[in-house]
Design an enzyme around this catalytic site. Sequence first.
Site, PDB file in Angstrom:
ATOM      1  CB  SER A  98      -1.078  -0.027   1.121  1.00  0.00           C
ATOM      2  OG  SER A  98      -1.922   1.111   1.098  1.00  0.00           O
ATOM      3  CG  HIS A 123      -4.419  -1.663  -2.150  1.00  0.00           C
ATOM      4  ND1 HIS A 123      -4.779  -2.234  -1.085  1.00  0.00           N
ATOM      5  CD2 HIS A 123      -3.612  -0.498  -1.697  1.00  0.00           C
ATOM      6  CE1 HIS A 123      -4.665  -1.590  -0.075  1.00  0.00           C
ATOM      7  NE2 HIS A 123      -3.987  -0.685  -0.298  1.00  0.00           N
TER       8      HIS A 123
END
Length: 201
Positions: A98, A123
């Site tokens: 992330s 993501h």
Amino acid sequence: MSYVPIVIEPTSRGERAYDIYSRLLKERIIFVCSTVEDHMANLIVAQLLFLEAENPKKDIYMYINSPGGVVTAGLAIYDTMQYIKPKVATLCIGQACSMGSLLLCGGEKGMRYSLPHSRIMIHQPSGGYKGQATDIEIHAQETLKIKRLLNELYSKHTEQELKHIEKSMERDNFMSPEEAKKFGLVDNIMSSRDAMALLAK
């Protein structure tokens, strides 16, 4: 509360004790080793600014082992990395997921590394909101803005087409170091310190 090792060094006035992270900071090494949140981000930003003030021409080494976290906190670290004069080398140890992966690929081009058994994940941002319908709509629009911004930053640092980044970040996208190198998130995979020193020459 986790235990932090103490390092004791001899000085001309006797002995001096450092916690391990302060001792490594003397070597211009910064650890991003937990969830990215506001308090942690403030500490990392302060360390970056301190090392710049100490020597604006000497490289900084950022070791990353993070599951990600709050986008705004991560962007505070990222923006400071781009703002300061020293080059910031990044190295993934364990995981850079992330926001951790953005910090990893946001290092100086050619100085972004991963150890061989690390994992990297990208993501799209996520969030949950409650309240009045209008407020929920405002937050949803802000999340979409952040999504576009992150896509643009990954596109910039990986040199991938924006459409490819958007598609790649639709769901959790885990990569091995080899896959991350092919994607453009890292430049080299390091198995030893000697290999890094050789590349730095």
